[in-house]
Design a protein around this motif. Sequence first.
Motif, PDB file in Angstrom:
ATOM      1  N   LEU A  30       0.826  -1.211   0.000  1.00 11.50           N
ATOM      2  CA  LEU A  30       0.000   0.000   0.000  1.00 11.50           C
ATOM      3  C   LEU A  30       0.855   1.253   0.000  1.00 11.50           C
ATOM      4  O   LEU A  30       0.528   2.239  -0.672  1.00 11.50           O
ATOM      5  CB  LEU A  30      -0.918  -0.010   1.230  1.00 11.50           C
ATOM      6  CG  LEU A  30      -1.991  -1.108   1.270  1.00 11.50           C
ATOM      7  CD1 LEU A  30      -2.742  -1.069   2.597  1.00 11.50           C
ATOM      8  CD2 LEU A  30      -2.962  -0.950   0.114  1.00 11.50           C
ATOM      9  N   GLY A  31       1.981   1.221   0.737  1.00  9.42           N
ATOM     10  CA  GLY A  31       2.853   2.378   0.804  1.00  9.42           C
ATOM     11  C   GLY A  31       3.475   2.720  -0.545  1.00  9.42           C
ATOM     12  O   GLY A  31       3.528   3.895  -0.941  1.00  9.42           O
ATOM     13  N   MET A  32       3.933   1.715  -1.264  1.00  3.43           N
ATOM     14  CA  MET A  32       4.536   1.968  -2.572  1.00  3.43           C
ATOM     15  C   MET A  32       3.523   2.531  -3.555  1.00  3.43           C
ATOM     16  O   MET A  32       3.822   3.476  -4.298  1.00  3.43           O
ATOM     17  CB  MET A  32       5.151   0.672  -3.117  1.00  3.43           C
ATOM     18  CG  MET A  32       6.464   0.294  -2.450  1.00  3.43           C
ATOM     19  SD  MET A  32       7.294  -1.063  -3.285  1.00  3.43           S
ATOM     20  CE  MET A  32       8.921  -0.975  -2.530  1.00  3.43           C
ATOM     21  N   ASN A  33       2.321   1.973  -3.573  1.00  2.00           N
ATOM     22  CA  ASN A  33       1.283   2.506  -4.451  1.00  2.00           C
ATOM     23  C   ASN A  33       0.895   3.923  -4.051  1.00  2.00           C
ATOM     24  O   ASN A  33       0.622   4.778  -4.904  1.00  2.00           O
ATOM     25  CB  ASN A  33       0.053   1.602  -4.423  1.00  2.00           C
ATOM     26  CG  ASN A  33       0.266   0.307  -5.195  1.00  2.00           C
ATOM     27  OD1 ASN A  33       1.216   0.183  -5.966  1.00  2.00           O
ATOM     28  ND2 ASN A  33      -0.607  -0.661  -4.999  1.00  2.00           N
ATOM     29  N   PHE A  34       0.868   4.191  -2.742  1.00  2.00           N
ATOM     30  CA  PHE A  34       0.529   5.530  -2.259  1.00  2.00           C
ATOM     31  C   PHE A  34       1.569   6.553  -2.712  1.00  2.00           C
ATOM     32  O   PHE A  34       1.218   7.605  -3.275  1.00  2.00           O
ATOM     33  CB  PHE A  34       0.433   5.515  -0.729  1.00  2.00           C
ATOM     34  CG  PHE A  34       0.324   6.880  -0.117  1.00  2.00           C
ATOM     35  CD1 PHE A  34      -0.872   7.585  -0.159  1.00  2.00           C
ATOM     36  CD2 PHE A  34       1.434   7.475   0.493  1.00  2.00           C
ATOM     37  CE1 PHE A  34      -0.960   8.863   0.392  1.00  2.00           C
ATOM     38  CE2 PHE A  34       1.340   8.737   1.052  1.00  2.00           C
ATOM     39  CZ  PHE A  34       0.138   9.436   1.001  1.00  2.00           C
ATOM     40  N   TRP A  35       2.848   6.263  -2.461  1.00  2.00           N
ATOM     41  CA  TRP A  35       3.898   7.213  -2.846  1.00  2.00           C
ATOM     42  C   TRP A  35       3.968   7.383  -4.356  1.00  2.00           C
ATOM     43  O   TRP A  35       4.223   8.486  -4.857  1.00  2.00           O
ATOM     44  CB  TRP A  35       5.247   6.751  -2.314  1.00  2.00           C
ATOM     45  CG  TRP A  35       5.405   6.806  -0.834  1.00  2.00           C
ATOM     46  CD1 TRP A  35       5.711   5.784   0.005  1.00  2.00           C
ATOM     47  CD2 TRP A  35       5.279   7.969   0.006  1.00  2.00           C
ATOM     48  NE1 TRP A  35       5.771   6.205   1.317  1.00  2.00           N
ATOM     49  CE2 TRP A  35       5.518   7.551   1.348  1.00  2.00           C
ATOM     50  CE3 TRP A  35       4.988   9.315  -0.245  1.00  2.00           C
ATOM     51  CZ2 TRP A  35       5.463   8.433   2.412  1.00  2.00           C
ATOM     52  CZ3 TRP A  35       4.948  10.195   0.834  1.00  2.00           C
ATOM     53  CH2 TRP A  35       5.172   9.751   2.133  1.00  2.00           C
ATOM     54  N   GLN A  36       3.734   6.299  -5.101  1.00  2.00           N
ATOM     55  CA  GLN A  36       3.778   6.388  -6.555  1.00  2.00           C
ATOM     56  C   GLN A  36       2.636   7.257  -7.094  1.00  2.00           C
ATOM     57  O   GLN A  36       2.748   7.843  -8.168  1.00  2.00           O
ATOM     58  CB  GLN A  36       3.711   4.985  -7.177  1.00  2.00           C
ATOM     59  CG  GLN A  36       4.186   4.929  -8.619  1.00  2.00           C
ATOM     60  CD  GLN A  36       4.385   3.500  -9.096  1.00  2.00           C
ATOM     61  OE1 GLN A  36       4.033   2.538  -8.418  1.00  2.00           O
ATOM     62  NE2 GLN A  36       4.946   3.352 -10.287  1.00  2.00           N
ATOM     63  N   THR A  37       1.546   7.348  -6.323  1.00  4.12           N
ATOM     64  CA  THR A  37       0.398   8.154  -6.741  1.00  4.12           C
ATOM     65  C   THR A  37       0.566   9.626  -6.378  1.00  4.12           C
ATOM     66  O   THR A  37       0.233  10.514  -7.178  1.00  4.12           O
ATOM     67  CB  THR A  37      -0.891   7.621  -6.091  1.00  4.12           C
ATOM     68  OG1 THR A  37      -1.082   6.260  -6.467  1.00  4.12           O
ATOM     69  CG2 THR A  37      -2.098   8.438  -6.527  1.00  4.12           C
ATOM     70  N   VAL A  38       1.096   9.914  -5.187  1.00  2.83           N
ATOM     71  CA  VAL A  38       1.133  11.303  -4.701  1.00  2.83           C
ATOM     72  C   VAL A  38       2.419  12.040  -5.059  1.00  2.83           C
ATOM     73  O   VAL A  38       2.411  13.275  -5.170  1.00  2.83           O
ATOM     74  CB  VAL A  38       0.928  11.338  -3.170  1.00  2.83           C
ATOM     75  CG1 VAL A  38      -0.413  10.723  -2.789  1.00  2.83           C
ATOM     76  CG2 VAL A  38       2.063  10.644  -2.431  1.00  2.83           C
ATOM     77  N   LEU A  39       3.523  11.324  -5.226  1.00  2.00           N
ATOM     78  CA  LEU A  39       4.789  12.001  -5.525  1.00  2.00           C
ATOM     79  C   LEU A  39       4.858  12.383  -6.998  1.00  2.00           C
ATOM     80  O   LEU A  39       4.404  11.624  -7.865  1.00  2.00           O
ATOM     81  CB  LEU A  39       5.976  11.105  -5.164  1.00  2.00           C
ATOM     82  CG  LEU A  39       6.189  10.810  -3.677  1.00  2.00           C
ATOM     83  CD1 LEU A  39       7.390   9.878  -3.489  1.00  2.00           C
ATOM     84  CD2 LEU A  39       6.397  12.103  -2.891  1.00  2.00           C
ATOM     85  N   PRO A  40       5.425  13.535  -7.308  1.00  2.00           N
ATOM     86  CA  PRO A  40       5.567  13.933  -8.719  1.00  2.00           C
ATOM     87  C   PRO A  40       6.542  13.027  -9.451  1.00  2.00           C
ATOM     88  O   PRO A  40       7.477  12.484  -8.848  1.00  2.00           O
ATOM     89  CB  PRO A  40       6.091  15.376  -8.624  1.00  2.00           C
ATOM     90  CG  PRO A  40       6.751  15.455  -7.284  1.00  2.00           C
ATOM     91  CD  PRO A  40       5.963  14.556  -6.380  1.00  2.00           C
TER      92      PRO A  40
END
Length: 298
Positions: free
Chosen positions: A101-111
């Motif tokens: 979940l963390g990797m998908n989250f960061w991949q979504t919110v980070l530019p």
Amino acid sequence: MKTLTLEVVLRTVREYFLMAVGMMLYSFAWIGCILPAKGVGGGAAGLSLVLCHAVEEWFGVSIQIGTMVFLINAVLLLVAGFIVGWNFGVKTVFCVFVISLGMNFWQTVLPEGDFLHLERILAVILGGILAGIGVAMCFMQGGSTGGTDIAAMIINKYRTVSYGKIVIYSDFVIIGSSMLVGFHIDTVIYGYVMTAVFGYTVDMIMSGNQQSSQVLIVTHDYEKMADAIVTNVHRGVTLIDSQGWYSKTESKIVMVVCRKRETAMILKFVKSIDPDAFMTVGSVMGVYGKGFQTLTKI
């Protein structure tokens, strides 16, 4: 059966909170530092990065890294379940979910791109340090990141191989295989640099994670202490006859040999059972036997 008290609940919540923070930090290291620097690494995360790149190059399908991490760990858990049994810790499953979940989250919110504006080598080194800190936080709470840990369980079912060797061999193969899916030699070199920094960081925090500890516990409540360690830490316990020279009282010393990363967990149990217990912790090398390395011929 462990009595459910407020102290137990708070300790459990704290452990899971720290594991979640560690896994989110580990995920950020990959998505925020290593991925923009076009680096690779070992373990389930490194394999996921290679597979995601291969699927996109060959089939034109984009898959989030966190989803691939979850799929790889799910397959490993299923295989290990049928081979070595379904005795996985809840913490391992929890960490696998948080990483995904963390990797998908960061991949979504980070530019996209190098938003940190760092040199490539600096981004890789920073990623290795942050990933190492995150994993060390997880280990200190008795957690596991899955991936290599699960693979080690499967391998050791048929052949005893040290955890360190499994990590080194698997990381070497995963990073090297990135050249088969379009990565260049410089990516492989950066991958080995990141892995070295990652391993050194974890070892520094865990005071030598790949070594073992010998814990000697002097307590009058040695039976309860031994049962707690065997039941919760799943390590063998040896009782040694002893006598306090000042008090002339006979008792037993509880001796445990464990991995470095399990030491903090054992000390927590000792403190909860007998806060007045006398303990010594020493680093030992060359531990042979069941659960460790096999004794090879000289």
